[in-house]
Structures are given as structure tokens and as C-alpha cells.
Design a protein around this motif. Sequence first.
Motif, PDB file in Angstrom:
ATOM      1  N   HIS A 116       0.850  -1.199  -0.042  1.00 36.44           N
ATOM      2  CA  HIS A 116      -0.180   0.044   0.153  1.00 36.44           C
ATOM      3  C   HIS A 116       0.747   1.242  -0.019  1.00 36.44           C
ATOM      4  CE1 HIS A 116      -3.652   2.541   0.730  1.00 36.44           C
ATOM      5  NE2 HIS A 116      -2.924   3.015   1.734  1.00 36.44           N
ATOM      6  N   ILE A 117       1.814   1.180   0.824  1.00 35.62           N
ATOM      7  CA  ILE A 117       2.899   2.436   0.941  1.00 35.62           C
ATOM      8  C   ILE A 117       3.595   2.691  -0.467  1.00 35.62           C
ATOM      9  CG2 ILE A 117       4.983   3.322   1.996  1.00 35.62           C
ATOM     10  CD1 ILE A 117       3.802   1.816   4.512  1.00 35.62           C
ATOM     11  N   ALA A 118       4.045   1.621  -0.783  1.00 36.91           N
ATOM     12  CA  ALA A 118       4.836   1.675  -2.187  1.00 36.91           C
ATOM     13  C   ALA A 118       3.692   2.105  -3.344  1.00 36.91           C
ATOM     14  CB  ALA A 118       5.337   0.261  -2.609  1.00 36.91           C
TER      15      ALA A 118
ATOM     16  N   ILE B 287       8.205   2.831   8.365  1.00 36.36           N
ATOM     17  CA  ILE B 287       6.914   2.094   8.866  1.00 36.36           C
ATOM     18  C   ILE B 287       7.079   1.241  10.113  1.00 36.36           C
ATOM     19  CG2 ILE B 287       6.583   0.147   7.426  1.00 36.36           C
ATOM     20  CD1 ILE B 287       3.833   2.674   8.812  1.00 36.36           C
ATOM     21  N   ILE B 288       8.389   0.685   9.838  1.00 37.39           N
ATOM     22  CA  ILE B 288       8.989  -0.191  11.048  1.00 37.39           C
ATOM     23  C   ILE B 288       9.251   0.557  12.107  1.00 37.39           C
ATOM     24  CG2 ILE B 288      10.943  -1.899  11.471  1.00 37.39           C
ATOM     25  CD1 ILE B 288       9.092  -2.738   9.527  1.00 37.39           C
ATOM     26  N   SER B 289       9.797   1.803  12.062  1.00 40.21           N
ATOM     27  CA  SER B 289      10.228   2.591  13.230  1.00 40.21           C
ATOM     28  C   SER B 289       9.243   3.344  13.913  1.00 40.21           C
ATOM     29  CB  SER B 289      11.342   3.370  12.835  1.00 40.21           C
ATOM     30  OG  SER B 289      10.806   4.452  11.786  1.00 40.21           O
ATOM     31  N   SER B 290       8.081   3.320  13.139  1.00 45.96           N
ATOM     32  CA  SER B 290       6.643   4.023  13.958  1.00 45.96           C
ATOM     33  C   SER B 290       5.510   3.429  14.026  1.00 45.96           C
ATOM     34  CB  SER B 290       6.414   5.079  12.471  1.00 45.96           C
ATOM     35  OG  SER B 290       6.116   4.615  11.429  1.00 45.96           O
ATOM     36  N   GLU B 291       5.513   2.025  13.745  1.00 46.86           N
ATOM     37  CA  GLU B 291       4.348   1.713  13.861  1.00 46.86           C
ATOM     38  C   GLU B 291       3.919   0.819  15.276  1.00 46.86           C
ATOM     39  OE1 GLU B 291       4.024  -1.888  11.044  1.00 46.86           O
ATOM     40  OE2 GLU B 291       5.703  -2.928  11.792  1.00 46.86           O
ATOM     41  N   GLY B 292       5.113   0.550  16.029  1.00 50.76           N
ATOM     42  CA  GLY B 292       5.090   0.204  17.479  1.00 50.76           C
ATOM     43  C   GLY B 292       5.092  -1.665  17.293  1.00 50.76           C
ATOM     44  N   PRO B 293       4.733  -2.225  18.368  1.00 53.81           N
ATOM     45  CA  PRO B 293       4.854  -3.713  18.531  1.00 53.81           C
ATOM     46  C   PRO B 293       4.334  -4.335  17.311  1.00 53.81           C
ATOM     47  CG  PRO B 293       4.126  -2.617  20.523  1.00 53.81           C
ATOM     48  CD  PRO B 293       3.869  -1.567  19.414  1.00 53.81           C
ATOM     49  N   HIS B 294       5.066  -5.671  17.246  1.00 55.68           N
ATOM     50  CA  HIS B 294       4.368  -6.423  16.201  1.00 55.68           C
ATOM     51  C   HIS B 294       2.802  -7.091  16.420  1.00 55.68           C
ATOM     52  CE1 HIS B 294       4.396  -9.704  13.461  1.00 55.68           C
ATOM     53  NE2 HIS B 294       3.858 -10.481  14.314  1.00 55.68           N
TER      54      HIS B 294
ATOM     55  N   GLU C 193      -0.199  -1.678  13.838  1.00 52.58           N
ATOM     56  CA  GLU C 193      -0.726  -2.626  12.665  1.00 52.58           C
ATOM     57  C   GLU C 193      -2.169  -2.980  12.427  1.00 52.58           C
ATOM     58  OE1 GLU C 193       2.926  -5.340  10.741  1.00 52.58           O
ATOM     59  OE2 GLU C 193       2.210  -5.997  13.028  1.00 52.58           O
ATOM     60  N   LEU C 194      -2.744  -2.959  13.599  1.00 48.13           N
ATOM     61  CA  LEU C 194      -4.197  -3.120  13.667  1.00 48.13           C
ATOM     62  C   LEU C 194      -4.732  -1.812  13.021  1.00 48.13           C
ATOM     63  CD1 LEU C 194      -4.906  -4.443  17.201  1.00 48.13           C
ATOM     64  CD2 LEU C 194      -5.398  -5.750  15.023  1.00 48.13           C
ATOM     65  N   SER C 195      -4.367  -0.587  13.379  1.00 50.62           N
ATOM     66  CA  SER C 195      -5.071   0.447  12.787  1.00 50.62           C
ATOM     67  C   SER C 195      -4.858   0.905  11.469  1.00 50.62           C
ATOM     68  CB  SER C 195      -4.656   1.886  13.584  1.00 50.62           C
ATOM     69  OG  SER C 195      -4.751   1.736  14.898  1.00 50.62           O
ATOM     70  N   MET C 196      -3.687   0.202  10.896  1.00 54.51           N
ATOM     71  CA  MET C 196      -3.502   0.396   9.442  1.00 54.51           C
ATOM     72  C   MET C 196      -4.363  -0.557   8.543  1.00 54.51           C
ATOM     73  SD  MET C 196       0.701   1.032   8.895  1.00 54.51           S
ATOM     74  CE  MET C 196       1.190   0.085  10.223  1.00 54.51           C
TER      75      MET C 196
ATOM     76  N   ASP D  40      -7.531   2.430  15.819  1.00 56.91           N
ATOM     77  CA  ASP D  40      -8.023   3.623  15.675  1.00 56.91           C
ATOM     78  C   ASP D  40      -7.703   4.069  14.099  1.00 56.91           C
ATOM     79  OD1 ASP D  40      -7.816   6.618  15.342  1.00 56.91           O
ATOM     80  OD2 ASP D  40      -7.126   7.092  17.275  1.00 56.91           O
ATOM     81  N   GLU D  41      -8.536   4.249  13.217  1.00 54.87           N
ATOM     82  CA  GLU D  41      -8.552   4.377  11.901  1.00 54.87           C
ATOM     83  C   GLU D  41      -7.690   5.630  11.578  1.00 54.87           C
ATOM     84  OE1 GLU D  41     -10.987   3.805   7.681  1.00 54.87           O
ATOM     85  OE2 GLU D  41     -12.113   3.615   9.775  1.00 54.87           O
ATOM     86  N   GLU D  42      -8.102   6.891  12.395  1.00 49.57           N
ATOM     87  CA  GLU D  42      -7.290   7.959  12.120  1.00 49.57           C
ATOM     88  C   GLU D  42      -5.709   7.834  12.266  1.00 49.57           C
ATOM     89  OE1 GLU D  42      -7.191  12.554  13.231  1.00 49.57           O
ATOM     90  OE2 GLU D  42      -8.848  11.362  14.014  1.00 49.57           O
ATOM     91  N   TYR D  43      -5.476   6.986  13.425  1.00 56.03           N
ATOM     92  CA  TYR D  43      -4.125   6.858  13.679  1.00 56.03           C
ATOM     93  C   TYR D  43      -3.562   6.054  12.514  1.00 56.03           C
ATOM     94  CZ  TYR D  43      -0.107   4.731  16.016  1.00 56.03           C
ATOM     95  OH  TYR D  43       1.168   4.273  16.369  1.00 56.03           O
ATOM     96  N   GLY D  44      -4.165   4.842  12.151  1.00 54.46           N
ATOM     97  CA  GLY D  44      -3.618   4.093  10.845  1.00 54.46           C
ATOM     98  C   GLY D  44      -3.310   4.794   9.709  1.00 54.46           C
ATOM     99  N   GLN D  45      -4.285   5.862   9.213  1.00 55.86           N
ATOM    100  CA  GLN D  45      -3.837   6.790   8.151  1.00 55.86           C
ATOM    101  C   GLN D  45      -2.752   7.550   8.320  1.00 55.86           C
ATOM    102  OE1 GLN D  45      -5.647   6.444   5.209  1.00 55.86           O
ATOM    103  NE2 GLN D  45      -3.918   7.502   4.515  1.00 55.86           N
ATOM    104  N   GLN D  46      -2.813   8.031   9.623  1.00 59.46           N
ATOM    105  CA  GLN D  46      -1.530   8.850  10.031  1.00 59.46           C
ATOM    106  C   GLN D  46      -0.144   8.183   9.585  1.00 59.46           C
ATOM    107  OE1 GLN D  46      -2.389  10.335  13.869  1.00 59.46           O
ATOM    108  NE2 GLN D  46      -3.553  11.883  13.112  1.00 59.46           N
ATOM    109  N   LEU D  47       0.061   6.868  10.200  1.00 56.83           N
ATOM    110  CA  LEU D  47       0.994   6.069  10.112  1.00 56.83           C
ATOM    111  C   LEU D  47       1.343   5.770   8.416  1.00 56.83           C
ATOM    112  CD1 LEU D  47       0.420   3.506  12.812  1.00 56.83           C
ATOM    113  CD2 LEU D  47       2.265   5.224  12.654  1.00 56.83           C
ATOM    114  N   PHE D  48       0.086   5.649   7.770  1.00 58.74           N
ATOM    115  CA  PHE D  48       0.454   5.631   6.254  1.00 58.74           C
ATOM    116  C   PHE D  48       0.942   6.832   5.602  1.00 58.74           C
ATOM    117  CE2 PHE D  48      -2.675   1.809   6.040  1.00 58.74           C
ATOM    118  CZ  PHE D  48      -1.696   0.867   5.877  1.00 58.74           C
ATOM    119  N   ASN D  49       0.289   8.001   5.910  1.00 61.07           N
ATOM    120  CA  ASN D  49       0.660   9.124   5.493  1.00 61.07           C
ATOM    121  C   ASN D  49       2.383   9.492   5.645  1.00 61.07           C
ATOM    122  OD1 ASN D  49      -1.742   9.605   4.586  1.00 61.07           O
ATOM    123  ND2 ASN D  49      -2.406  11.001   6.234  1.00 61.07           N
TER     124      ASN D  49
END
Length: 230
Positions: free
Chosen positions: A46-48, A136-143, A148-151, A205-214
Motif C-alpha cells: 500500500h505504501i509503495a 513504517i517499521i520505526s513508527s508502527e510499534g509492537p508486532h 498494525e491493527l489501525s493500518m 484507531d483508523e485515523e491513527y492508521g492513516q496517519q502512519l500511512f501518510n
Amino acid sequence: MAELRYRAGNIRDPGVHKIGIIALGSHLENHGPALPIDTDAKIGAHIAFQSALKSGAKFLGVIFPAYELDEIDHGVHVSLDVLKENVIETLNSAKRFLDIEKVVIVNAHGGNLPLMAEIWDIEEQTDLIVVMNNKIISSEGPHAGSGELSMAKVLGIINENELDKQADVNKYVEVGLHGFKKARENDPNIEEGALDVEENGVYVDEEYGQQLFNLAIDTVLFDIEKLLDF
């Protein structure tokens, strides 16, 4: 041979046609009951893909294999040598057929981080300039945790009916890598993530997930801008 219109379409800089973006994740890896085993690959893709749409660079797809440390047994992975060989073969194929000169690898699986030390050799064996983006590895938190749930919520790949079980780290030992004692002892970041999930659980948190993607997409776009200037 037809003359290609490199300035056609919504292209800010025709130089992006010399740049490829490829995702690197993991297709065969447990992520608790609420996430599919190919979560990392889908997040990376998705990011790529979004980065390719925004920049005009070529989307090269997804690299299939992935690497992981021996002490983290939560999926099916290959050796670092096999992963490196596959990356080289894939990039050489892209170079041959698509006439690219530079590549951004969007990595969405922490186990692949040791590949960073092999980038110089990958460049040498492909004659490409290669950047490995691990934002995304450094910002998404625990496995398999909240990031990852939010994304996954943004992507529509989360099983809402299993969310209440996601933080059961005794049953789903891969969540937060909680059940991998040696890995936790060797890496303070893994230990911190495991304790976070144990103490605080997980959330969506869908908003948080989108923030991580952005955030991740913006860093890939920045990598592309730097490659355009190189």
C-alpha cells in the motif's frame, strides 16, 4: 520502436520513470487472530503503490520472501542470503525490462532490517542506486499491535470479531513478540513492545492508521525527491 511520451499524464518530473518502488514485507507470518498472515506485505504494498501514484515512479510490485531472526519463530521465512539473492534477481529483471536506474525498497517487516547491511552489494550486483525505506517499521510499534491493527483497519483486512482476543499474549505469543524470550532479552525495543501489549493491550484507531500511512508515504516521496537530484 515507438517513441514513448515520458511527459504524458500527471508527471511532475519525467526523471521518475527511471525510479522504481518495490515493497518488501512478509507473506507468511502470524499476526494474532485479527490480522492476516500477509499483513506486512499488504502494508508495504500500500505504501509503495500510493507513493508510486503520487510521484509517478514505477510500481514494481512486492518481493516474495522475507527474513527473520532464528529466535523469532512466528512464520515461514528464508535465510538472509536467499532474500538477498531474490532481491538482486528481481531488481535486475526490473532494470532489464523497465529501464530503471534507481529503486526505493519499502520495507514493512522488521525481520528484514539486516538486509540494510547488504545494500552496497545489491547495488554492485544490479548497477542500481538502492534506498531501503524502513520508516513504517520505526513508527508502527509492537508486532501485531495497535499500529498494525489501525493500518489494517484502513486497508479493510482486520477481523473485527477477533479483536477482543488479539491481546491474549499467552495464546497468541507473536503479538508484541511477547512469547519470544531470547529476542526480548537481546533487543530492548522488543522487550518494550512486549510489555506495552501485556500492560496496555491493543486498540484500533483508523485515523491513527492513516496517519502512519501518510508519514511512511511522505518519507518515500522524500527519498524519490533525493534520487531525482542524485
